[in-house]
Design an enzyme around this catalytic site. Structure first.
Site, PDB file in Angstrom:
ATOM      1  N   HIS A  41      -5.977 -20.945  -4.604  1.00  0.00           N
ATOM      2  CA  HIS A  41      -5.886 -19.687  -5.672  1.00  0.00           C
ATOM      3  C   HIS A  41      -4.847 -19.744  -6.538  1.00  0.00           C
ATOM      4  O   HIS A  41      -4.176 -18.997  -6.985  1.00  0.00           O
ATOM      5  CB  HIS A  41      -5.442 -18.528  -4.674  1.00  0.00           C
ATOM      6  CG  HIS A  41      -6.450 -18.154  -3.479  1.00  0.00           C
ATOM      7  ND1 HIS A  41      -6.764 -18.584  -2.503  1.00  0.00           N
ATOM      8  CD2 HIS A  41      -7.449 -17.079  -3.821  1.00  0.00           C
ATOM      9  CE1 HIS A  41      -7.608 -17.985  -1.903  1.00  0.00           C
ATOM     10  NE2 HIS A  41      -8.115 -17.135  -2.511  1.00  0.00           N
ATOM     11  N   TYR A  93     -13.011 -20.863  -8.122  1.00  0.00           N
ATOM     12  CA  TYR A  93     -14.511 -20.548  -8.043  1.00  0.00           C
ATOM     13  C   TYR A  93     -15.474 -20.628  -9.081  1.00  0.00           C
ATOM     14  O   TYR A  93     -16.573 -20.797  -8.854  1.00  0.00           O
ATOM     15  CB  TYR A  93     -14.794 -19.466  -7.246  1.00  0.00           C
ATOM     16  CG  TYR A  93     -13.623 -19.388  -6.186  1.00  0.00           C
ATOM     17  CD1 TYR A  93     -13.442 -20.425  -5.401  1.00  0.00           C
ATOM     18  CD2 TYR A  93     -13.004 -18.191  -5.811  1.00  0.00           C
ATOM     19  CE1 TYR A  93     -12.337 -20.370  -4.335  1.00  0.00           C
ATOM     20  CE2 TYR A  93     -12.082 -17.912  -4.737  1.00  0.00           C
ATOM     21  CZ  TYR A  93     -11.705 -19.085  -4.185  1.00  0.00           C
ATOM     22  OH  TYR A  93     -10.689 -19.039  -3.254  1.00  0.00           O
TER      23      TYR A  93
END
Ligand SMILES: Cc1ncc(C[n+]2csc(CCOP(=O)(O)OP(=O)(O)O)c2C)c(N)n1
Ligand SMILES: [Mg+2]
Length: 810
Positions: free
Chosen positions: A600, A559
């Site tokens: 992730h 992110y």
């Protein structure tokens, strides 16, 4: 080294006296003449690009009336009048920037690095020490990407809140006096279509910080009108949802005022400032009906897209015209008096422009004359046409005839002479010329390139290195607990240290690195934030510029892309674009590499390192190394990113007895396993997998040297890796980025920068993850990322290729 930019005399004229109004009018026309002449300078070819603040003058003078020492601006390219009103910019300095004068004294905002109308004040001195802020007006350094001044603005405003509410910071009088400083933002109407603008406004409201944002609404963003930019074509309507209910503190105060109504503007600014300063309630001042007398910039003309009626309206509602009429109507001045001021300022601006031009030209003309002298000597020394003398004479003649050449023309002429005299006997003058050019190149590389990272004694690269020490009975902890101990010690040591991020406060972060620290140090120092990576970064930048030390957490490396634009455009360029006069030693903490699934497990390290030159990028293999890097970065004055290993928080590590003191140097690789056959260069989570592969390789007779680079920026400052190649003559660069990503970058450093190619007996290789994103699950990981077997195979293949007899096909 003091100039008006470093310590302006604060002007506190908030009362509308006749004298002050005349001074304001004078300033408005001065700024207008600067715009008019500036455009002509570009159109006649003396400067490359012009963008000006015409049409926005009187609102900015009204704003300046409410600006107080200690306040700080985060704005954009229309703000020349505000800067002049605050005495932070002279007309000469404005023109120096227009011409790209690289002298920091003459062009104090950026030493010619930023294009025109990108403003800044000096906030650190040449030794990297913060200058006082509360005895002067301050401006953070502007950037061009629309809306990008906004995230930083949130942090600049938040600093006042922290200084007011953290008792341990009450003695930082150089940065704040009771948190009463306002962070003033300015932005154009169309830029408000950018997402980060709304994110910033939301964050300022949630944080309750003294931010006063002015929207200069001239109805257009270059050629595109508000109807296409903004829902309902009306920013005021959209902002209403943010407004606080009377008597409450949740939300902002919204003001709307016409850009041509000087008394109303003054009243609005003084009122908004008083509340924001006193109560820390943010405000937005929507200044409507503004004009652009000369259109957007020198790149085009607004006649192409504005209707005749609109253009006529803009003439009629020009703020200066209206101010003039109002002053006459109110008996504050006679028309002739105002006309005389206008004419005086026209001449004064022209004189200032000429002085700026002459000052800009003088050193270059001197360089040109010097080189022409040398070229004459070289021509004479070379002799006739046969010997190249005529060619040199022609090069000299061409340079001589150039009107206002640049430094590059002078340098190119010297280069051309070198080429023209190649293969011929050269005399002492030719050698002097070559020597001069070498010096000129070095000086200009510095003039146009210095201060990418800190060059001060406070650089993290200049800090002492303290090795980790371990007691005999050093406890074996989970990795995250080593980090908690490090952060605990840092929070205790530095009262100005704060950390913020999603789930960082109450939860102590998703992997518990800050476990229990909010309870210990309070909600302001260990803070939860909304899910808004861009403004988490912006908060950190603004805070750091005002003397707070922030650790900004991005929950997952995947992110960081949300914050990457601000990291790249704002944080990474800050020191460079201010020629070393601003700094934001932000620490970005994040976690990445392999875990689970497409979003992730990312390791987009090439994307990061290629976009954040100016920030140190640390890729520790475990939490102890990470702690040492945090300790080091906290002592330095540069920004850094630390990417923790996502799957390492529960691996056991020994706790150093000096966990709050030890440091890991930046740009110094560590040999994790010695071996004489193949060098594997890697970082982060791959270190552990590479060590496992090395174990297996040893069983088939391949001794692998595994090197952890530890930081990607800087990379192996002392070229230690090539020493390993001298021994093994074989190289694999390994990581989990895409093919050709950071592994290729490491290869380029080792082969090209360190000259490693000379030592190779086998083709160097990279081993990276697959080009696709990592699939979910253990098998998805296995066929997406390098693993023990694929590393084994890659290393063995290199060994086999160079010596198939010793290492036959398996
Ligand atoms: C991210 C980004 N996109 C595009 C541009 C090019 N650009 C520069 S100014 C501008 C218009 C901005 O309009 P507005 O915010 O209304 O400010 P104004 O110039 O009208 O004062 C554009 C599109 C840019 N600088 N940055
Ligand atoms: Mg606009």
């Amino acid at each position: 080294m003091m100039s008006s930019i470093a310590a302006p005399a604060p002007r506190l004229a908030s009362e509308l006296t006749r004298e002050s109004l005349l001074a304001d009018f004078r300033l408005a026309v001065r700024s207008r003449h600067t715009s008019l002449l500036g455009r002509r300078e570009v159109l006649t070819g003396k400067a490359k690009f012009g963008i000006f603040g015409d049409g926005k003058e009187i609102a900015q003078i009204a704003l300046a009336r409410a600006f107080r020492p200690g306040d700080v601006r985060s704005g954009y390219y229309r703000d020349q009048t505000l800067m002049m009103a605050l005495d932070l910019l002279s007309v000469e300095q404005f023109f120096a920037q227009l011409y790209a004068d690289a002298d920091l004294e003459r062009e104090p905002c950026s030493a010619g690095r930023s294009m025109t109308a990108h403003f800044a004040t000096w906030m650190v001195d040449e030794h990297g020490e913060f200058l006082p802020q509360t005895d002067r007006f301050n401006s953070s350094a502007d950037v061009s990407p629309t809306g990008s001044q906004m995230p930083r603005l949130v942090g600049l405003a938040q600093a006042s809140k922290l200084y007011r509410e953290l008792p341990a910071l009450s003695d930082r009088a150089g940065f704040s006096i009771g948190g009463r400083e306002i962070a003033w933002g300015t932005i154009g109407n169309a830029s408000c279509a950018e997402g980060m603008v709304w994110e910033s406004i939301n964050a300022a409201c949630v944080l309750r910080v003294p931010m006063v944002l002015s929207i200069w609404d001239d109805g257009y963003g270059i050629s595109v009108p508000n109807e296409i930019q903004i829902a309902k074509g009306d920013l005021g309507a959209l902002l209403e949802g943010f407004c606080r209910a009377p008597g409450t503190r949740d939300g902002l105060d919204l003001y709307s005022v016409k850009g041509w109504d000087y008394p109303a503007l003054c009243e609005t600014y003084l009122a908004a400032a008083e509340i924001a300063r006193r109560d820390h309630v943010p405000a937005v001042i929507h200044v409507t009906e503004m004009t652009q007398p000369q259109g957007h910039s020198t790149s085009g003309s607004h006649e192409r897209y504005k209707s005749k009626e609109r253009l006529e309206w803009e003439v009629e509602f020009d703020g200066i015209k209206r101010m003039r009429e109002w002053m006459v109507r109110e008996g504050l001045a006679e028309p002739e008096q105002l006309a005389a001021i206008d004419e005086e300022e026209r001449i004064a601006v022209r004189d200032a422009q000429r002085r700026a031009w002459d000052a800009f030209r003088a050193p270059i003309e001197a360089e040109k004359s010097f080189v022409l002298g040398l070229l004459g000597e070289v021509a004479a020394e070379a002799g006739g046409s046969e010997a190249g003398g005529a060619e040199v004479a022609k090069i000299a003649d061409d340079l001589k005839r150039q009107q206002a050449p640049f430094r590059r023309d002078v340098s190119a002429a010297a280069h051309a002479v070198r080429v023209a005299t190649a293969g011929r006997a050269r005399g002492p003058a030719a050698e002097r010329l070559a020597g001069w050019r070498r010096g000129f190149e070095a000086a200009n590389a510095d003039l146009y390139g210095a201060h990418l990272t800190s060059e001060t004694p406070r650089s993290p690269l200049a800090q002492p290195i303290v090795p980790a020490r371990y007691a005999d009975d050093a406890p074996l902890l989970n990795g995250f607990e080593v980090l908690t101990a490090c952060f605990d010690a840092a929070l205790a040591r530095y009262p100005e240290l704060v950390a913020m991020g999603e789930d960082l406060g109450q939860l102590g972060d998703v992997n518990q690195g800050f476990l229990g620290l909010q309870a210990k140090y309070g909600e302001l120092r260990v803070a939860d934030t909304g899910i808004r990576e861009t403004t988490i970064l912006g908060q950190a930048i603004g805070l750091a510029m005002r003397g707070i030390r922030p650790i900004a957490e991005i929950q997952y490396l995947d992110y960081i892309l949300y914050a990457l634009q601000i990291l790249s455009d704002d944080l990474a360029t800050l020191r460079y674009r201010s020629a070393g006069r601003q700094a934001a030693p932000v620490i970005v903490r994040t976690r990445g590499h392999r875990l689970e699934g497409i979003w992730h497990s990312g390791s987009p390290m090439a994307g990061v390192i290629h976009l954040v030159r100016g920030i140190h990028v640390c890729v520790p293999r475990n939490m102890t190394q990470a702690a040492g890097m945090y300790n080091l970065l906290l002592q330095g004055d540069d920004p850094g990113i630390v990417v923790e290993v996502l799957n390492g928080y529960r691996l056991k590590e020994r706790l150093p007895s000096n966990v709050g003191d030890f440091t890991v140097p930046l740009g110094v690789p560590e040999v994790l396993r010695e071996g004489g056959d193949v060098t594997v260069v890697t970082y982060g989570a791959c270190c552990r997998v590479a060590l496992e592969a090395a174990e297996a390789l040893a069983r088939v007779g391949v001794e692998t040297e595994v090197i952890d680079v530890q930081t990607l920026l800087p990379f192996d400052r002392d070229a230690r890796i090539v020493e390993s190649l001298k021994k093994t003559n074989r190289l694999l660069c390994l990581d989990e980025d895409v093919p050709g990503g950071a592994s290729a970058s490491m290869l380029q450093q080792i082969l090209e920068m360190q000259g490693g190619y000379q030592w190779l007996d086998a083709a160097p290789r990279t081993l990276a993850a697959e080009a696709h994103r990592p699939a979910y699950g253990s098998d998805g990981d296995y066929w997406s990322k390098p693993n023990r077997e694929s590393i084994f195979d890659a290393v063995y293949a290199i060994a086999h290729e160079s010596n198939p007899r010793r290492w036959p096909e398996l």
